[in-house]
Write an enzyme that holds these catalytic residues in place. Structure first.
Site, PDB file in Angstrom:
ATOM      1  N   SER A   1      56.378  -9.557 -16.192  1.00 58.29           N
ATOM      2  CA  SER A   1      55.697  -8.270 -16.153  1.00 58.29           C
ATOM      3  C   SER A   1      54.203  -8.511 -16.079  1.00 58.29           C
ATOM      4  O   SER A   1      53.723  -9.608 -16.325  1.00 58.29           O
ATOM      5  CB  SER A   1      56.026  -7.459 -17.399  1.00 58.29           C
ATOM      6  OG  SER A   1      55.471  -8.097 -18.537  1.00 58.29           O
ATOM      7  N   LYS A   2      53.513  -7.462 -15.734  1.00 61.32           N
ATOM      8  CA  LYS A   2      52.071  -7.605 -15.539  1.00 61.32           C
ATOM      9  C   LYS A   2      51.355  -8.107 -16.782  1.00 61.32           C
ATOM     10  O   LYS A   2      50.515  -8.981 -16.727  1.00 61.32           O
ATOM     11  CB  LYS A   2      51.488  -6.269 -15.100  1.00 61.32           C
ATOM     12  CG  LYS A   2      51.913  -5.914 -13.696  1.00 61.32           C
ATOM     13  CD  LYS A   2      51.923  -4.409 -13.483  1.00 61.32           C
ATOM     14  CE  LYS A   2      52.992  -4.045 -12.468  1.00 61.32           C
ATOM     15  NZ  LYS A   2      53.338  -2.636 -12.520  1.00 61.32           N
ATOM     16  N   ARG A   3      51.731  -7.513 -17.902  1.00 63.73           N
ATOM     17  CA  ARG A   3      51.037  -7.916 -19.120  1.00 63.73           C
ATOM     18  C   ARG A   3      51.507  -9.273 -19.603  1.00 63.73           C
ATOM     19  O   ARG A   3      51.042  -9.799 -20.584  1.00 63.73           O
ATOM     20  CB  ARG A   3      51.249  -6.871 -20.207  1.00 63.73           C
ATOM     21  CG  ARG A   3      52.705  -6.461 -20.322  1.00 63.73           C
ATOM     22  CD  ARG A   3      52.801  -5.133 -21.004  1.00 63.73           C
ATOM     23  NE  ARG A   3      52.645  -5.286 -22.438  1.00 63.73           N
ATOM     24  CZ  ARG A   3      53.341  -4.593 -23.325  1.00 63.73           C
ATOM     25  NH1 ARG A   3      54.215  -3.719 -22.913  1.00 63.73           N
ATOM     26  NH2 ARG A   3      53.141  -4.760 -24.608  1.00 63.73           N
ATOM     27  N   HIS A   4      52.491  -9.832 -18.887  1.00 68.68           N
ATOM     28  CA  HIS A   4      53.035 -11.109 -19.312  1.00 68.68           C
ATOM     29  C   HIS A   4      52.534 -12.233 -18.422  1.00 68.68           C
ATOM     30  O   HIS A   4      53.131 -13.297 -18.334  1.00 68.68           O
ATOM     31  CB  HIS A   4      54.561 -11.040 -19.269  1.00 68.68           C
ATOM     32  CG  HIS A   4      55.212 -11.974 -20.224  1.00 68.68           C
ATOM     33  ND1 HIS A   4      55.332 -11.681 -21.546  1.00 68.68           N
ATOM     34  CD2 HIS A   4      55.735 -13.198 -20.060  1.00 68.68           C
ATOM     35  CE1 HIS A   4      55.916 -12.684 -22.151  1.00 68.68           C
ATOM     36  NE2 HIS A   4      56.172 -13.621 -21.276  1.00 68.68           N
ATOM     37  N   GLY A   5      51.478 -11.951 -17.695  1.00 72.54           N
ATOM     38  CA  GLY A   5      50.913 -13.009 -16.875  1.00 72.54           C
ATOM     39  C   GLY A   5      51.493 -13.086 -15.482  1.00 72.54           C
ATOM     40  O   GLY A   5      51.212 -14.013 -14.740  1.00 72.54           O
TER      41      GLY A   5
END
Length: 472
Positions: A240-244
RNA sequence: GCCCCGUUCGUCUAGUGGUCCAGGACGCCGCCCUCUCACGGCGGAAACAGGGGUUCGAGUCCCCUACGGGGUGCCA
């Protein structure tokens, strides 16, 4: 042709297109092509607050780069809201949906209670049987889902998956501002667009069960479902985006080439025996849902790099140079380089490309190996290069320059002959001459082959760089 | 909490009851090649999550456990 395959790729424009979405698109695209069908593109922007124009553009850009095309104009889901509302009202009329006036706070409370009681934390159906005329104040429209029995998803990848209906509560299909939600919109659009195969991430599994219920309430035929496993990050968690997770275009800017990305993505969750490297045409010919696995795959940069290196090495030298030139503007260390490579330099680079490309994993790597070309005299030597240039080495550099000056035609074979000749005459291994020379010509101890370096630099520049060191 | 899915070398995977003391690829290690770094060649270490069944025989079928993931929104 009514039986031909129609797939769709339905990104929501709330951010960039990442690897996971790209792989879903690739599978839908390949499946459609394999069966002689088409893939449609639908922008799922029913969440107006989070959807942006930039994200839409980023999605187009990513798909275009990956080389995935779609049929017709993209469908913007929010523009079809009228149609969605119409269906919601139909459901309401038929008693398959109802108005719910429960306050968000109350719903949250009932979820807590259900969870505490060991039941699924869902809406409890308070408004379900309330006389609809009694509905006052703001309301949402909920779909009246069956509360008993089970819904079976016949999935081409997952097999038959049964979900107990008590796990599925009465989902909201129309928000309090009368806009349709995702769950209603997808069903209506997939139906209206004639989608025959829904291929999506398996994070949609329970959504599918709910959507099947809506299809049934509407009396519509179900498409074929295929839920493919997600791609996880190196740590095993959903990408996911917030997961890099990075955008597809970020990989482009790192110097990856679309054919490598396609090949890499194709092998994530899908396989065809032991085949690892194959063209996109081959992939389309081979791809079908049977080859899709059920367990998630982790993203592995090293593997992508390896494939990219392979495609770089196989690429036509002129083509590769064009791609390199196009890539230079986004290469951070190349900012001081000429904005256009001279025709003459291009010719030399193409000639040297077979030797250059085998040491690069990405276009950025390739650019980096060319840093020495654009260095300006006198070169700044790094420490290792510095220590290589002993008094003896500098003396040898003088002889080397003399020798190089006598070469008649400045081409690779002649340069090599001259240097080997010099080495033989002085009883030295080639390395004793090549390493100091490399230091003088590139300022480093690592570079492409020394003959290529000399050739690319041209005689005058090369000799000038050497003389810079003999007189230092 | 409840539901669903998954689990073969570090990673991607082959494997659909016997041909598997488990194959390939990336990565890793070693050797060779060699003007450096690479490329290439050769070789090596490295896995069926655990436990019960079923069967003459299980990586392959069933059950349980563990672990991992996903879902559980007036997001998509």
């Amino acid at each position: 042709m009514s039986s031909s395959v129609v797939t769709r790729f339905p990104p929501s424009p709330t951010g960039f297109l990442h690897i996971g979405g790209a792989r879903t698109a690739l599978f839908n695209w390949a499946f459609a092509k394999h069966h002689g069908g088409i893939m449609l593109l639908r922008i799922e922007d029913t969440d107006r607050g989070r959807s942006t124009k930039q994200a839409v553009d980023a999605i187009f850009e990513g798909l275009e780069w990956l080389g995935l095309d779609w049929s017709g104009e993209p469908v913007f889901q929010h523009r079809r809201a009228g149609r969605h509302v119409e269906i919601a009202e139909q459901l309401l009329r038929e008693g398959a949906a109802y108005r719910c006036t429960c306050a968000p706070g109350d719903i949250e409370a009932m979820r807590q209670r259900a969870r505490a009681a060991g039941r699924p934390q869902h809406y409890d159906g308070t408004c379900r049987n309330r006389p609809q005329s009694a509905a006052a104040g703001p309301y949402v429209v909920r779909f009246k889902a069956p509360q008993t029995g089970e819904t079976v998803i016949c999935d081409r990848v997952q097999g038959d998956v049964a979900i107990a209906n008590e796990q599925l509560d009465d989902l909201v299909i129309l928000r309090s501002d009368a806009t349709p939600t995702y769950m209603l919109s997808v069903v209506v659009d997939d139906h209206d667009m004639g989608i025959t195969h829904v291929i999506r991430g398996d994070d949609h599994m329970t959504n599918t069960a709910r959507q099947i219920l809506i299809y049934r309430a509407l009396g519509w035929a179900l498409p074929v479902f295929a839920h493919i496993p997600l791609i996880h990050g190196p740590d095993g968690a959903k990408l996911s985006k917030r997961h890099g997770a990075l955008s597809l275009t970020a990989y482009r800017d790192m110097g990856f080439v679309p054919e490598a990305m396609r090949n890499y993505l194709a092998r994530l969750g899908w396989s065809h025996g032991d085949d690892e490297i194959f063209s996109t045409e081959q992939f389309v010919r081979w791809f079908d849902l049977d080859g899709v696995g059920r367990s998630p795959a982790r993203f592995d940069m090293a593997r992508l790099e390896n494939l990219n290196a392979h495609y770089l090495r196989c690429m036509d030298d002129r083509e590769l140079l064009e791609r390199l030139a196009a890539h230079l503007p986004v290469t951070d260390f190349a900012t001081g380089w000429p904005s256009r490579l001279s025709l003459d330099l291009k010719q030399r680079l193409v000639a040297a490309m077979p030797a250059l490309k085998e040491r690069a994993k990405t276009l950025s790597d390739l650019a980096r190996t060319l840093e020495f070309v654009f260095a300006s005299r006198p070169l700044k030597l790094d420490d290792k290069a510095q220590t290589l240039l002993t008094a003896d080495a500098r003396a040898m550099l003088g002889e080397t320059a003399d020798k190089l000056e006598r070469i008649e035609v400045w081409e690779r074979a002649a340069i090599e002959a001259a240097l080997r000749d010099l080495a033989a005459a002085s009883g030295l291994k080639l390395g004793r001459i090549a390493q100091p020379l490399r230091a003088a010509l590139t300022g480093t101890t690592v570079s492409p082959g020394i003959f290529d370096v000399l050739y690319i630099l041209q005689r005058d520049e090369a000799i000038a760089r050497i003389r810079d060191q003999t007189t230092a």
